[in-house]
Write a protein that holds these residues in place. Sequence first.
Motif, short mmCIF file in Angstrom:
data_model
loop_
_atom_site.label_atom_id
_atom_site.label_comp_id
_atom_site.label_asym_id
_atom_site.label_seq_id
_atom_site.Cartn_x
_atom_site.Cartn_y
_atom_site.Cartn_z
N ILE A 1 1.45 3.77 6.42
CA ILE A 1 1.68 4.56 7.91
C ILE A 1 2.84 3.78 8.62
O ILE A 1 3.64 4.59 8.84
CB ILE A 1 0.69 4.29 8.64
N ILE A 2 3.19 2.58 8.48
CA ILE A 2 4.29 1.91 9.01
C ILE A 2 5.42 2.47 8.24
O ILE A 2 6.74 2.70 8.98
CB ILE A 2 4.11 0.24 9.05
N GLY A 3 5.38 2.44 7.17
CA GLY A 3 6.77 2.79 6.24
C GLY A 3 7.05 4.31 6.52
O GLY A 3 8.17 4.55 6.68
N VAL A 4 6.02 4.94 6.66
CA VAL A 4 6.71 6.50 7.01
C VAL A 4 7.08 6.69 8.50
O VAL A 4 7.99 7.52 8.47
CB VAL A 4 5.30 7.28 6.72
N LEU A 5 6.36 6.00 9.11
CA LEU A 5 6.93 5.89 10.58
C LEU A 5 8.09 5.45 10.66
O LEU A 5 9.26 6.10 11.33
CB LEU A 5 5.97 5.17 11.61
N LEU B 1 -2.14 10.47 7.19
CA LEU B 1 -2.37 9.25 6.20
C LEU B 1 -3.53 8.49 6.69
O LEU B 1 -3.95 7.61 5.90
CB LEU B 1 -1.17 8.31 6.33
N SER B 2 -4.16 8.85 7.85
CA SER B 2 -5.46 8.05 8.13
C SER B 2 -6.76 8.94 8.28
O SER B 2 -6.59 9.66 8.75
CB SER B 2 -5.10 7.42 9.60
N LYS B 3 -7.45 8.68 7.09
CA LYS B 3 -8.72 9.36 7.00
C LYS B 3 -9.72 8.96 8.27
O LYS B 3 -10.09 10.14 8.79
CB LYS B 3 -9.29 8.98 5.78
N TRP C 1 -6.27 2.42 10.97
CA TRP C 1 -4.83 2.27 10.13
C TRP C 1 -5.29 1.28 8.85
O TRP C 1 -4.44 1.37 7.92
CB TRP C 1 -3.82 1.53 10.70
N ASP C 2 -6.42 0.78 8.48
CA ASP C 2 -6.87 0.10 7.51
C ASP C 2 -7.75 0.96 6.52
O ASP C 2 -8.66 1.64 6.95
CB ASP C 2 -7.54 -1.35 7.62
N CYS D 1 -1.29 -8.54 -4.82
CA CYS D 1 -1.29 -9.37 -3.76
C CYS D 1 -1.73 -8.77 -2.62
O CYS D 1 -2.46 -9.51 -1.64
CB CYS D 1 0.13 -9.71 -3.75
N GLN D 2 -1.57 -7.39 -2.46
CA GLN D 2 -2.24 -6.80 -1.21
C GLN D 2 -3.63 -6.35 -1.27
O GLN D 2 -4.08 -5.92 -2.25
CB GLN D 2 -1.30 -5.67 -0.95
N GLN D 3 -4.51 -6.73 -0.26
CA GLN D 3 -5.90 -6.13 -0.27
C GLN D 3 -5.56 -4.61 -0.15
O GLN D 3 -4.67 -3.91 0.69
CB GLN D 3 -6.59 -6.81 0.89
N LYS D 4 -6.71 -4.03 -0.57
CA LYS D 4 -6.74 -2.65 -0.48
C LYS D 4 -6.77 -2.11 1.11
O LYS D 4 -6.40 -0.88 1.36
CB LYS D 4 -7.98 -1.90 -1.18
N LYS D 5 -7.29 -2.77 1.89
CA LYS D 5 -7.28 -2.41 3.37
C LYS D 5 -5.90 -2.36 4.09
O LYS D 5 -5.70 -1.82 4.89
CB LYS D 5 -8.47 -3.11 4.11
N ASP D 6 -5.21 -3.31 3.28
CA ASP D 6 -3.79 -3.17 3.97
C ASP D 6 -2.64 -2.18 3.60
O ASP D 6 -1.73 -1.68 4.07
CB ASP D 6 -3.08 -4.69 3.78
#
Length: 370
Positions: A241-245, A308-310, A335-336, A230-235
């Motif tokens: 990142i939001i979950g770890v924050l 987490l962000s390349k 972030w995507d 259901c989630q796109q790869k870009k999300d």
Amino acid sequence: MQVDLHGLFENNKSYDYDPDYEYKEVVCRSSTVSGALGVFMPMLYSVGLLCGLLGNGLVLAVLLLKRLSAMDIFILLLSVTDSLLLLTLPLWAVDAVKGWIMTPGLCKLSGVLFEINFYCGIFTLSCLIVDCCLSSIRGEQLFSRKKPVVICCLIISVLCLLLSIPDWIFLDAIGGSTDQGKLECIHHYLPDSWRLASRFPRLLSFVLPVLVLLCCCSFVLLKMERNPKCQQKKDSQRTAIIGVLMLVFLICWTPYNITFMVNTFQPTDSMSLAAAEDCEGRQWTAIKITSVFGLLHCVVNPIIYLCLSKEFRRRVLTMIKFSACKRESSKVSLWDSSGVNGNGSVQEEQGSRQPMNDIKLTIQVQDHDT
């Protein structure tokens, strides 16, 4: 000459004390703890100051050199409040060794920035996790444009300032006679009834957002478990990142808030009120120790972005090598997952579509000739 002393000593009585009675003096136990941590805490604050200023400086530089997206504005607000809190670490380092030798105004300012950092973090993460929840469940983003995000950040800033008013009022540098006259930067409530009234918004602003965060995370996890596609790869990267924050924020701030809550509802003995007020700051050993995690939380966020962000990592390496970023890469999201190698991915996508376009063009030419 006889002197009648009967009336003077008529009511004079002597008391026999219980031999098992033990006199208990009000001891400020945190003085020994402060002595044990007096060497370690300044070193920890110094390392946190250097790493935090370097990390948040890189975050601010990367964000200001690109076109800001909706999530960039939230991250910018977090980085600004983290940087302001980092500037107070030298004050807390000195306080750990010599007590509060600065002015009461700096005591109020340091406490206010401490509270503003907490409020800004919990409210901003709540907005991000709600937006992520709506995007995962309904496919709608609450903050898809800059204007709502800017208005939301302004509301968060004003709300943080309003909630920090009790610290402006009740924080003060108070000294005691049992610890060599050292001052303590603590909350001082002249009428003790103000304790609960002034701290209730602080406790409420922690409990309610945490419930919102937990509910939204549960909905997102259930949605992803039922339908992994259901989630796109870009999300996926933004969600991670939001979950770890959020997880790191709860780990750093929950011990302090639990200790703060226990201290708030702890009954005060009216018989030893004067001694308790004289030793109040040194009795707050648990609060002071747990507040260290809140102070050093502002060092962790840049590490999360870097891991987490390349795209953020690529930009940081580019800045370290003193090479300029391409202008078109400023539109790439940090972030995507789709933002990684932005131009390369676009070119790759265009290249994969080129053979199909050539086939369509050849068919159209043949149809035109016939």
